[in-house]
Write a protein that holds these residues in place. Structure first.
Motif, short mmCIF file in Angstrom:
data_model
loop_
_atom_site.label_atom_id
_atom_site.label_comp_id
_atom_site.label_asym_id
_atom_site.label_seq_id
_atom_site.Cartn_x
_atom_site.Cartn_y
_atom_site.Cartn_z
N TRP A 157 63.91 64.11 -11.67
CA TRP A 157 63.46 64.02 -13.07
C TRP A 157 62.06 63.43 -13.15
CZ3 TRP A 157 63.78 66.06 -17.45
CH2 TRP A 157 63.39 65.41 -18.63
N ASP A 158 61.75 62.43 -12.29
CA ASP A 158 60.40 61.85 -12.27
C ASP A 158 59.38 62.87 -11.79
OD1 ASP A 158 61.42 59.48 -13.18
OD2 ASP A 158 61.59 58.58 -11.17
N LYS B 193 58.58 65.33 -14.59
CA LYS B 193 57.71 64.79 -15.62
C LYS B 193 56.27 64.70 -15.15
CE LYS B 193 60.07 61.07 -16.58
NZ LYS B 193 60.41 59.79 -17.24
N ARG C 47 53.40 65.41 -20.93
CA ARG C 47 53.73 65.61 -22.35
C ARG C 47 52.62 66.40 -23.05
NH1 ARG C 47 57.22 63.12 -25.79
NH2 ARG C 47 57.74 61.57 -24.16
#
Length: 361
Positions: free
Chosen positions: A343-344, A347, A352
């Motif tokens: 998950w890291d 990202k 974003r």
């Protein structure tokens, strides 16, 4: 001894006495009141027959040809119409017949006065309007509410002035019917006739309004007294003939000491009976409570509902609680660590806002 023939004056005075007593009475629902009304109507009708017999009034005469003492007899038909409307009725149809009789007397009264030219110009105009449309006649022909109100007020004031004039004339010695001035007495009689004409037109308008209301009343298909008579006749026929009855079954024997079979050979009940259980069931039900007792416990009921699927398990606050991790389960711990690293990395590869290209310059 033969009864002496009654004169018009004596019959008229007797009728007037009855009428004045009726107007002073307030017991309009009593049988004696209706008897007095019927007697007064009969006496006034006797006056009409005497007037016709002696030809007191003729269409070939004028008002000057009528004697002063005969002027009160012109009001006989008006009094008949007023009294007829006081007759009680038991149905709308019967009331319509009473109003029809009153209307006929009013019309005859106006025709007699019109033949003698006693009606004023305004009253003659109203009489002409009535003859054109008797059922739709009204003293106020306009449909404007304000105009109708003003006309009603004018009619009331005119009626009040006529009554005040009569009261003054009757209280003056000059207008005394016995011993007074003949011209003054004649003026008194004509003033009384003028008031009666005013009241007649008001009465005709009231009859039309009442007829409209009665026309909307439901009419029974069979009169009540006829239905009662038919019921009594049928009841008499059924009791008078032992072999015939309109009942589907023969009457049951309700005597306490009646003994015999419950059913006939054809299967019809001969006496009342009640279906009951055995003696032990009746004995067990003697000392039982009046309410229904429970047949299972609460736990049994919940278990039965759970078996039928009536209880939903899970959800609520317990569903949001995370289970405590087991520190001794290394495989489970490694899986959680690898999931967090993946998950890291995702990202970092996808910062974003990197996917939103619509609002860039």
């Amino acid at each position: 001894m033969a009864e002496e023939p009654r004169t018009l004056k004596s019959v008229y005075q007797a009728a007037e006495g009855k009428r004045l007593a009726i107007e002073a009475s307030y017991e309009i629902n009593s049988s004696s009141y209706q008897d007095d009304v019927a007697a007064a109507i009969q006496q006034y009708e006797d006056c009409v027959r005497i007037i016709d017999k002696i030809s007191l009034f003729s269409s070939n005469e004028s008002l000057e040809d009528v004697a002063t003492s005969d002027l009160p007899y012109l009001l006989v038909l008006h009094y008949i119409a007023e009294l007829v409307q006081k007759v009680s009725s038991s149905s709308p149809l019967e009331r319509q017949g009473i109003l029809g009789s009153a209307r006929e007397s009013y019309e005859r009264f106006l025709h007699v006065l019109d033949s003698y030219s006693i009606l004023s110009p305004q009253d003659s105009k109203l009489f002409g309007e009535y003859n054109e449309d008797p059922s739709g006649f009204s003293t106020v022909s306009t449909t404007d509410p304000n105009a109708r109100r003003n006309a009603k007020i004018a009619n009331f004031k005119a009626e009040k002035q006529l009554k005040q004039k009569l009261e003054y004339m009757r209280s003056s010695p000059r207008y005394l019917e016995d011993g007074g001035d003949e011209e003054a007495v004649r003026e008194l009689y004509l003033a009384n006739i003028a008031l009666s004409v005013h009241m007649v037109f008001q009465g005709l308008e009231g009859i039309n309004r009442e007829v409209q209301v009665l026309a909307q009343a439901p009419i029974p298909l069979i009169p009540q007294h006829t239905a009662v008579e038919q019921d009594e006749r049928r009841r008499g026929e059924s009791t008078g003939n032992d072999d015939y009855t309109e009942r589907l079954d023969i009457p049951l024997q309700f005597g306490a000491g009646f003994k015999g079979p419950l059913l006939s050979k054809g299967g019809k009940p001969l006496r009342p009976f009640t279906l009951v259980g055995d003696r032990q069931e009746l004995r067990n039900g003697v000392f039982r409570p009046g309410h229904n007792l429970p047949t299972m416990s609460i736990d049994e009921y919940l278990e039965e509902e759970r078996r039928r699927g009536g209880i939903i398990e899970g959800g609520g606050e317990a569903s949001g609680r995370q289970p405590e991790p087991d520190e001794d389960d290394m495989d489970k711990a490694d899986q959680e660590t690898m999931k967090a690293r993946e998950w890291d990395e995702f990202k970092e590869a996808n910062p974003r806002g990197s996917g939103n290209t619509l609002n860039r310059g």
